[in-house]
Design a protein around this motif. Sequence first.
Motif, PDB file in Angstrom:
ATOM      1  N   GLU A   1      -0.107   8.096  10.751  1.00 34.77           N
ATOM      2  CA  GLU A   1      -1.498   7.171  10.483  1.00 34.77           C
ATOM      3  C   GLU A   1      -1.364   6.411   9.218  1.00 34.77           C
ATOM      4  OE1 GLU A   1      -4.689   9.929  10.949  1.00 34.77           O
ATOM      5  OE2 GLU A   1      -6.100   8.998   9.578  1.00 34.77           O
ATOM      6  N   ILE A   2      -1.934   5.213   9.303  1.00 30.65           N
ATOM      7  CA  ILE A   2      -1.670   4.424   7.825  1.00 30.65           C
ATOM      8  C   ILE A   2      -2.811   4.478   7.263  1.00 30.65           C
ATOM      9  CG2 ILE A   2       0.460   3.201   8.673  1.00 30.65           C
ATOM     10  CD1 ILE A   2      -1.475   0.806   9.372  1.00 30.65           C
ATOM     11  N   TRP A   3      -2.731   4.269   6.088  1.00 30.80           N
ATOM     12  CA  TRP A   3      -3.964   4.199   4.910  1.00 30.80           C
ATOM     13  C   TRP A   3      -3.786   3.074   4.046  1.00 30.80           C
ATOM     14  CZ3 TRP A   3      -5.574   9.809   3.063  1.00 30.80           C
ATOM     15  CH2 TRP A   3      -5.704  10.685   4.173  1.00 30.80           C
ATOM     16  N   PRO A   4      -4.918   2.463   4.033  1.00 33.24           N
ATOM     17  CA  PRO A   4      -4.632   1.076   2.903  1.00 33.24           C
ATOM     18  C   PRO A   4      -4.703   1.477   1.412  1.00 33.24           C
ATOM     19  CG  PRO A   4      -6.677   0.894   4.298  1.00 33.24           C
ATOM     20  CD  PRO A   4      -6.346   2.152   4.599  1.00 33.24           C
ATOM     21  N   THR A   5      -3.689   0.853   0.802  1.00 33.63           N
ATOM     22  CA  THR A   5      -3.539   1.128  -0.546  1.00 33.63           C
ATOM     23  C   THR A   5      -3.982  -0.058  -1.452  1.00 33.63           C
ATOM     24  OG1 THR A   5      -1.215   0.680  -0.608  1.00 33.63           O
ATOM     25  CG2 THR A   5      -1.633   2.881   0.027  1.00 33.63           C
ATOM     26  N   ARG A   6      -4.074   0.305  -2.722  1.00 35.65           N
ATOM     27  CA  ARG A   6      -4.205  -0.843  -3.734  1.00 35.65           C
ATOM     28  C   ARG A   6      -3.072  -1.143  -4.328  1.00 35.65           C
ATOM     29  NH1 ARG A   6      -7.727   0.241  -7.781  1.00 35.65           N
ATOM     30  NH2 ARG A   6      -7.955   2.490  -7.485  1.00 35.65           N
ATOM     31  N   HIS A   7      -2.498  -2.376  -4.056  1.00 38.89           N
ATOM     32  CA  HIS A   7      -1.023  -2.585  -4.658  1.00 38.89           C
ATOM     33  C   HIS A   7      -1.377  -3.807  -5.514  1.00 38.89           C
ATOM     34  CE1 HIS A   7       3.273  -3.115  -5.219  1.00 38.89           C
ATOM     35  NE2 HIS A   7       3.269  -3.574  -4.001  1.00 38.89           N
ATOM     36  N   PHE A   8      -0.913  -5.034  -4.869  1.00 36.63           N
ATOM     37  CA  PHE A   8      -1.246  -6.212  -5.362  1.00 36.63           C
ATOM     38  C   PHE A   8      -2.520  -6.573  -4.967  1.00 36.63           C
ATOM     39  CE2 PHE A   8       3.052  -6.341  -6.604  1.00 36.63           C
ATOM     40  CZ  PHE A   8       3.443  -7.269  -7.419  1.00 36.63           C
ATOM     41  N   PRO A   9      -3.282  -7.321  -5.617  1.00 40.02           N
ATOM     42  CA  PRO A   9      -4.723  -7.709  -5.266  1.00 40.02           C
ATOM     43  C   PRO A   9      -4.728  -8.603  -3.945  1.00 40.02           C
ATOM     44  CG  PRO A   9      -4.701  -8.100  -7.451  1.00 40.02           C
ATOM     45  CD  PRO A   9      -3.155  -7.985  -7.132  1.00 40.02           C
ATOM     46  N   ASP A  10      -5.472  -8.037  -2.892  1.00 37.38           N
ATOM     47  CA  ASP A  10      -5.717  -8.875  -1.763  1.00 37.38           C
ATOM     48  C   ASP A  10      -4.291  -8.898  -0.701  1.00 37.38           C
ATOM     49  OD1 ASP A  10      -7.971  -9.766  -2.391  1.00 37.38           O
ATOM     50  OD2 ASP A  10      -7.162 -11.621  -3.335  1.00 37.38           O
ATOM     51  N   MET A  11      -3.387  -7.847  -0.963  1.00 39.45           N
ATOM     52  CA  MET A  11      -2.062  -7.993  -0.400  1.00 39.45           C
ATOM     53  C   MET A  11      -2.346  -6.763   0.605  1.00 39.45           C
ATOM     54  SD  MET A  11       1.768  -7.451  -1.382  1.00 39.45           S
ATOM     55  CE  MET A  11       3.065  -7.757  -0.111  1.00 39.45           C
TER      56      MET A  11
ATOM     57  N   GLU B   1       5.293   7.039  -5.058  1.00 32.53           N
ATOM     58  CA  GLU B   1       5.845   6.105  -5.678  1.00 32.53           C
ATOM     59  C   GLU B   1       5.610   6.229  -7.387  1.00 32.53           C
ATOM     60  OE1 GLU B   1       4.004   3.089  -7.941  1.00 32.53           O
ATOM     61  OE2 GLU B   1       3.519   2.250  -5.948  1.00 32.53           O
ATOM     62  N   CYS B   2       6.498   5.930  -8.408  1.00 34.74           N
ATOM     63  CA  CYS B   2       6.156   6.295  -9.621  1.00 34.74           C
ATOM     64  C   CYS B   2       6.957   5.142 -10.609  1.00 34.74           C
ATOM     65  CB  CYS B   2       6.868   7.791  -9.881  1.00 34.74           C
ATOM     66  SG  CYS B   2       6.799   8.045 -11.681  1.00 34.74           S
ATOM     67  N   GLN B   3       6.060   4.576 -11.367  1.00 30.02           N
ATOM     68  CA  GLN B   3       6.846   3.609 -12.532  1.00 30.02           C
ATOM     69  C   GLN B   3       6.937   4.486 -13.692  1.00 30.02           C
ATOM     70  OE1 GLN B   3       4.497  -0.134 -12.757  1.00 30.02           O
ATOM     71  NE2 GLN B   3       4.784   0.212 -14.948  1.00 30.02           N
ATOM     72  N   LEU B   4       8.182   4.533 -14.207  1.00 33.88           N
ATOM     73  CA  LEU B   4       8.370   5.313 -15.240  1.00 33.88           C
ATOM     74  C   LEU B   4       7.760   4.787 -16.612  1.00 33.88           C
ATOM     75  CD1 LEU B   4      12.020   6.184 -14.270  1.00 33.88           C
ATOM     76  CD2 LEU B   4      10.015   7.697 -14.031  1.00 33.88           C
ATOM     77  N   GLU B   5       7.881   3.629 -16.655  1.00 27.70           N
ATOM     78  CA  GLU B   5       7.501   3.068 -17.989  1.00 27.70           C
ATOM     79  C   GLU B   5       6.552   1.785 -17.814  1.00 27.70           C
ATOM     80  OE1 GLU B   5      11.333   2.041 -18.751  1.00 27.70           O
ATOM     81  OE2 GLU B   5      11.883   3.643 -19.546  1.00 27.70           O
ATOM     82  N   GLY B   6       5.807   1.359 -18.809  1.00 25.17           N
ATOM     83  CA  GLY B   6       4.754   0.325 -18.987  1.00 25.17           C
ATOM     84  C   GLY B   6       3.395   0.658 -18.331  1.00 25.17           C
TER      85      GLY B   6
ATOM     86  N   THR C   1       1.487   1.532  -4.365  1.00 34.52           N
ATOM     87  CA  THR C   1       0.082   1.599  -4.592  1.00 34.52           C
ATOM     88  C   THR C   1      -0.126   1.805  -5.928  1.00 34.52           C
ATOM     89  OG1 THR C   1      -2.190   2.723  -4.464  1.00 34.52           O
ATOM     90  CG2 THR C   1      -0.113   4.141  -4.235  1.00 34.52           C
ATOM     91  N   VAL C   2      -1.308   1.256  -6.678  1.00 38.13           N
ATOM     92  CA  VAL C   2      -1.886   1.722  -7.980  1.00 38.13           C
ATOM     93  C   VAL C   2      -2.010   3.211  -7.930  1.00 38.13           C
ATOM     94  CG1 VAL C   2      -2.437  -0.565  -8.615  1.00 38.13           C
ATOM     95  CG2 VAL C   2      -4.066   1.005  -7.907  1.00 38.13           C
ATOM     96  N   PHE C   3      -2.049   3.731  -9.176  1.00 38.97           N
ATOM     97  CA  PHE C   3      -2.580   5.164  -9.354  1.00 38.97           C
ATOM     98  C   PHE C   3      -4.012   5.326  -8.720  1.00 38.97           C
ATOM     99  CE2 PHE C   3      -4.552   8.830 -12.050  1.00 38.97           C
ATOM    100  CZ  PHE C   3      -3.849   9.718 -11.166  1.00 38.97           C
ATOM    101  N   ASP C   4      -4.103   5.990  -7.630  1.00 41.27           N
ATOM    102  CA  ASP C   4      -5.527   6.266  -6.985  1.00 41.27           C
ATOM    103  C   ASP C   4      -5.686   7.526  -6.533  1.00 41.27           C
ATOM    104  OD1 ASP C   4      -7.692   5.812  -5.255  1.00 41.27           O
ATOM    105  OD2 ASP C   4      -6.747   4.328  -4.096  1.00 41.27           O
TER     106      ASP C   4
ATOM    107  N   GLY D   1       0.427   0.383 -15.627  1.00 39.42           N
ATOM    108  CA  GLY D   1       0.516   0.387 -14.113  1.00 39.42           C
ATOM    109  C   GLY D   1      -0.297  -0.450 -13.269  1.00 39.42           C
ATOM    110  N   LEU D   2       0.184  -1.878 -13.321  1.00 43.06           N
ATOM    111  CA  LEU D   2      -0.634  -3.115 -12.998  1.00 43.06           C
ATOM    112  C   LEU D   2      -0.788  -2.913 -11.152  1.00 43.06           C
ATOM    113  CD1 LEU D   2       0.179  -5.988 -15.110  1.00 43.06           C
ATOM    114  CD2 LEU D   2      -2.013  -4.463 -15.256  1.00 43.06           C
ATOM    115  N   PHE D   3       0.458  -2.858 -10.767  1.00 44.98           N
ATOM    116  CA  PHE D   3       0.507  -2.737  -9.271  1.00 44.98           C
ATOM    117  C   PHE D   3       1.016  -1.322  -8.786  1.00 44.98           C
ATOM    118  CE2 PHE D   3       1.858  -6.942 -10.970  1.00 44.98           C
ATOM    119  CZ  PHE D   3       0.287  -7.566 -10.908  1.00 44.98           C
TER     120      PHE D   3
END
Length: 247
Positions: free
Chosen positions: A140-150, A188-193, A167-170, A195-197
């Motif tokens: 099943e696929i669920w929408p995620t929030r990644h880049f705006p409108d993408m 997914e996990c961004q280690l530093e900086g 996805t951003v942290f949701d 979390g915009l995307f």
Amino acid sequence: MSIKIRMIGTGSAFAKKYFNNNALVTSGDYTLLIDFGITGPLSMYQMNMPLDRIDGVVVTHLHADHIGGLEELMLRLRFDYKKKPTLFIEEHLVQPLWDYSLRGGLEFGAGGTQKLDDFFHIIPLTARKPQEVAPGLRLEIWPTRHFPDMPSYAIILNDKLFYSGDTVFDPNLIGSALERGCDYILHECQLEGQGLFHATLAELLTLPEDVQRKVRLMHYGDHMEQYIGHTGLMTFLHQHETYEFPI
Ligand SMILES: Nc1ccn([C@@H]2O[C@H](COP(=O)(O)O)[C@@H](O)[C@H]2O)c(=O)n1
Ligand SMILES: [Zn+2]
Ligand SMILES: [Zn+2]
């Protein structure tokens, strides 16, 4: 009943040590590819895994670290292996995948004028509607929030395994996966900086301990090793390793 997931790569888009975050899911005799980025073909070669093992591909979104290897995969399967795998993709992404990402390299080929459905049996997906992939394997696929409108999607396998895609942290999305009954959260996990995307490690560390125990981290940068032991109760997935999930 169990599925195996072999990580073709576990790195973020521009990571150089860990290949793009793509995975091979095996259930019985069926092999489903989750995303296939620029580094996918080289990683498969290094794993000694022939491309014709792939029976189906599911695409989370159209960034190159998730689809950049498809041109090679499609050409090799069509012309070298004479195999037409199945493509599972959200219904509104079928045409953009072809028009904006693949058509330039594939429309005019050895077989004359080609279209996406010359390479794949296409199964358009509707968000939150279960789709049987093979006996014993359902997604099943669920929408995620990644880049705006993408448009971007997470994948749920057999109601038990959540694969975040990008996805951003949701926390609500993770909460929905837990409510659904997911025992495994591949995130997914961004280690530093900031979390915009993407979801940052700092944000994921705010999850309660019982949730962290279910979380495996992927799509990380080249400094991953510095963070081993600093991820709370969450653990890293590693490229080329195979993980078995009883689902
Ligand atoms: N500053 C940036 C960085 C990246 N992109 C786009 O995102 C793609 C990378 O995908 P991830 O979601 O895995 O980070 C990259 O290929 C670019 O298309 C961007 O637009 N701006
Ligand atoms: Zn990505
Ligand atoms: Zn992305």
